[in-house]
Design a protein around this motif. Structure first.
Motif, mmCIF file in Angstrom:
data_model
loop_
_atom_site.group_PDB
_atom_site.id
_atom_site.type_symbol
_atom_site.label_atom_id
_atom_site.label_comp_id
_atom_site.label_asym_id
_atom_site.label_seq_id
_atom_site.Cartn_x
_atom_site.Cartn_y
_atom_site.Cartn_z
ATOM 1 N N PRO A 1 0.639 -1.244 0.136
ATOM 2 C CA PRO A 1 -0.053 0.049 0.024
ATOM 3 C C PRO A 1 0.728 1.179 -0.010
ATOM 4 N N ALA A 2 2.130 1.407 0.556
ATOM 5 C CA ALA A 2 3.034 2.293 0.673
ATOM 6 C C ALA A 2 3.417 2.975 -0.686
ATOM 7 N N TRP A 3 3.383 1.927 -1.757
ATOM 8 C CA TRP A 3 3.828 2.158 -3.155
ATOM 9 C C TRP A 3 2.774 2.873 -3.906
ATOM 10 N N GLU A 4 3.281 3.600 -5.107
ATOM 11 C CA GLU A 4 2.272 4.317 -5.802
ATOM 12 C C GLU A 4 1.215 3.756 -6.494
ATOM 13 N N GLY A 5 0.016 4.109 -6.536
ATOM 14 C CA GLY A 5 -1.164 3.525 -7.235
ATOM 15 C C GLY A 5 -1.556 2.284 -6.368
ATOM 16 N N ASP A 6 -2.393 1.339 -7.018
ATOM 17 C CA ASP A 6 -3.056 0.152 -6.540
ATOM 18 C C ASP A 6 -1.872 -0.970 -6.807
ATOM 19 N N PHE A 7 -0.805 -0.864 -6.132
ATOM 20 C CA PHE A 7 0.336 -1.567 -6.448
ATOM 21 C C PHE A 7 -0.050 -3.227 -6.035
ATOM 22 N N SER A 8 0.321 -4.058 -7.010
ATOM 23 C CA SER A 8 0.122 -5.580 -6.949
ATOM 24 C C SER A 8 0.871 -6.173 -7.970
ATOM 25 N N ARG A 9 1.425 -7.208 -7.598
ATOM 26 C CA ARG A 9 2.260 -8.364 -8.535
ATOM 27 C C ARG A 9 2.350 -9.511 -8.304
ATOM 28 N N THR A 10 2.179 -10.297 -9.441
ATOM 29 C CA THR A 10 2.143 -11.614 -9.429
ATOM 30 C C THR A 10 3.580 -12.315 -8.725
ATOM 31 N N ILE A 11 3.388 -13.278 -7.973
ATOM 32 C CA ILE A 11 4.566 -13.795 -7.691
ATOM 33 C C ILE A 11 4.704 -15.225 -7.829
ATOM 34 N N ALA A 12 5.935 -15.753 -8.910
ATOM 35 C CA ALA A 12 6.082 -16.849 -9.387
ATOM 36 C C ALA A 12 7.237 -17.713 -8.709
ATOM 37 N N THR A 13 7.424 -19.054 -8.844
ATOM 38 C CA THR A 13 8.557 -19.596 -8.465
ATOM 39 C C THR A 13 9.891 -19.099 -9.171
ATOM 40 N N GLY A 14 10.966 -19.454 -8.751
ATOM 41 C CA GLY A 14 12.130 -19.166 -9.496
ATOM 42 C C GLY A 14 12.491 -17.552 -9.437
ATOM 43 N N THR A 15 13.928 -17.446 -9.925
ATOM 44 C CA THR A 15 14.437 -15.964 -10.025
ATOM 45 C C THR A 15 15.282 -15.963 -11.181
ATOM 46 N N SER A 16 15.276 -16.783 -12.236
ATOM 47 C CA SER A 16 15.889 -16.556 -13.456
ATOM 48 C C SER A 16 15.403 -15.395 -14.220
ATOM 49 N N PHE A 17 16.148 -14.708 -14.910
ATOM 50 C CA PHE A 17 15.901 -13.445 -15.687
ATOM 51 C C PHE A 17 14.911 -13.613 -16.543
ATOM 52 N N TYR A 18 14.956 -14.427 -17.723
ATOM 53 C CA TYR A 18 13.945 -14.446 -18.785
ATOM 54 C C TYR A 18 12.835 -15.472 -18.413
ATOM 55 N N GLY A 19 13.043 -16.359 -17.561
ATOM 56 C CA GLY A 19 11.939 -17.081 -17.224
ATOM 57 C C GLY A 19 11.039 -16.611 -16.419
ATOM 58 N N LEU B 1 10.516 2.356 1.453
ATOM 59 C CA LEU B 1 9.809 1.600 2.550
ATOM 60 C C LEU B 1 10.168 2.335 3.926
ATOM 61 N N SER B 2 9.354 2.537 4.715
ATOM 62 C CA SER B 2 9.710 3.023 6.270
ATOM 63 C C SER B 2 9.238 2.058 7.266
ATOM 64 N N VAL B 3 9.835 2.076 8.245
ATOM 65 C CA VAL B 3 9.449 1.006 9.221
ATOM 66 C C VAL B 3 7.797 1.179 9.724
ATOM 67 N N GLY B 4 7.148 0.037 9.530
ATOM 68 C CA GLY B 4 5.925 -0.035 9.803
ATOM 69 C C GLY B 4 5.060 -0.126 8.734
ATOM 70 N N ASP B 5 5.617 0.161 7.523
ATOM 71 C CA ASP B 5 4.930 -0.076 6.443
ATOM 72 C C ASP B 5 4.596 -1.678 6.230
ATOM 73 N N ASN B 6 3.329 -1.880 5.804
ATOM 74 C CA ASN B 6 2.833 -3.446 5.654
ATOM 75 C C ASN B 6 3.003 -3.789 4.215
ATOM 76 N N VAL B 7 3.130 -5.192 3.972
ATOM 77 C CA VAL B 7 3.509 -5.643 2.877
ATOM 78 C C VAL B 7 2.515 -7.012 2.869
ATOM 79 N N TYR B 8 1.666 -7.198 1.967
ATOM 80 C CA TYR B 8 0.704 -8.143 1.955
ATOM 81 C C TYR B 8 1.229 -9.411 0.884
ATOM 82 N N ILE B 9 0.974 -10.634 1.178
ATOM 83 C CA ILE B 9 1.148 -11.922 0.379
ATOM 84 C C ILE B 9 -0.142 -12.393 0.377
ATOM 85 N N GLU B 10 -1.144 -12.535 -0.804
ATOM 86 C CA GLU B 10 -2.086 -13.142 -1.048
ATOM 87 C C GLU B 10 -1.977 -14.388 -1.632
ATOM 88 N N THR B 11 -2.454 -15.518 -1.064
ATOM 89 C CA THR B 11 -2.457 -16.955 -1.547
ATOM 90 C C THR B 11 -3.805 -17.246 -1.600
#
Length: 270
Positions: free
Chosen positions: A108-126, A166-176
């Motif tokens: 919520p602390a970031w601009e706009g209605d921020f949300s992103r998909t989280i996927a398995t792995g950390t390869s650049f192109y995949g 980010l500042s101390v106390g900012d919340n970060v949410y993970i939806e599953t």
């Protein structure tokens, strides 16, 4: 009668006018032209990759995240019950295989209605060019230990551009599929890319056993590079909201907007 006077003929010069000299072709001249051309092409590429394509990739990420969030609602009715730990928090292992979407990130602390998909792995192109990536070797979301996610700070949607803000106390949410895990930002640091100890159960202390439920957000530093440093943001789990109770109040508007506007939500710089 006065005789007509003839003008005496002009004397012709013994030398022809010197021809205009053509500029000399030199190695440095050719090199300069080549460098200018390459520079122009690089500028065009950067404009495409980090501005035009950045927006396209980020929009695609948002749409994918919205679709996944809606899928959670359907899967919640049929999914197998998760394991509950000693605190009653549901813990599910990450899906197997690289590039498998399984969660949605909200900040919520970031601009706009921020949300992103989280996927398995950390390869650049995949993975990272489409999603926020989760280290497959890290612990599951919500569990005691260290759940680690990474994202681009610039380009491909710039998912983690605002990590330094980010500042101390900012919340970060993970939806599953089970609900929303609520993490709170505590601190951050800069480390070398080789500092893999941040991935340990107790970051920077690989020989210790964790008693906390940690989540790390990791990205590159400085913003326009990818190899000099890593910026690490440390958060800890403070709550879990079951899906049956509906989304947490702080992100309720964002979650509802994603479900009601045809998957066209945007966030951050997009």
């Amino acid at each position: 009668m006065t005789a007509l006077q003839h003008s005496s003929p002009r004397k012709k010069s013994g030398r022809r006018a010197a021809a205009k000299r053509r500029p000399k072709v030199t190695f440095t001249g050719v090199l300069g032209e080549l460098l200018l051309t390459v520079g122009a092409l690089l500028l065009l590429f950067i404009g495409w990759k980090y501005f035009y394509y950045d927006g396209l990739a980020g929009s695609a990420q948002d749409e994918a995240g919205a679709s996944l969030s809606q899928q959670f609602e359907q899967d919640y009715q049929t999914a197998d019950a998760p394991e509950l730990d000693e605190s009653g928090i549901p813990i599910r292992a990450m899906p197997e295989g690289e590039g498998q979407p399984f969660a949605v990130l909200y900040v919520p602390a970031w601009e706009g209605d921020f949300s992103r998909t989280i996927a398995t792995g950390t390869s650049f192109y995949g993975v990272l060019d489409q999603y926020v990536g989760a280290y497959e070797s890290s612990d599951p979301v919500g569990s005691v230990g260290n759940f680690v996610i990474a994202g681009h700070r610039w380009g491909y949607g710039s998912a983690f551009k605002e990590v330094p803000d980010l500042s101390v106390g900012d919340n970060v949410y993970i939806e599953t599929v089970d609900g929303w895990y609520v993490y709170t930002y505590r601190s951050g640091e800069y480390v070398l890319p080789s500092e893999v100890s941040v991935l340990a159960d107790v970051p920077r202390h690989p020989d210790m056993k964790s008693e906390d439920r940690i989540m790390i957000l990791q990205t590159c530093n400085p913003i326009y590079t990818s190899s000099l440093e890593r910026q690490v943001a440390y958060t800890v789990l403070v709550d879990f909201v079951p899906r049956s109770e509906g989304p947490p109040a702080e992100i309720a508007d964002t979650v509802n907007a994603r479900a009601n506007n045809g998957n066209q939500d945007t966030g951050g710089d997009l």
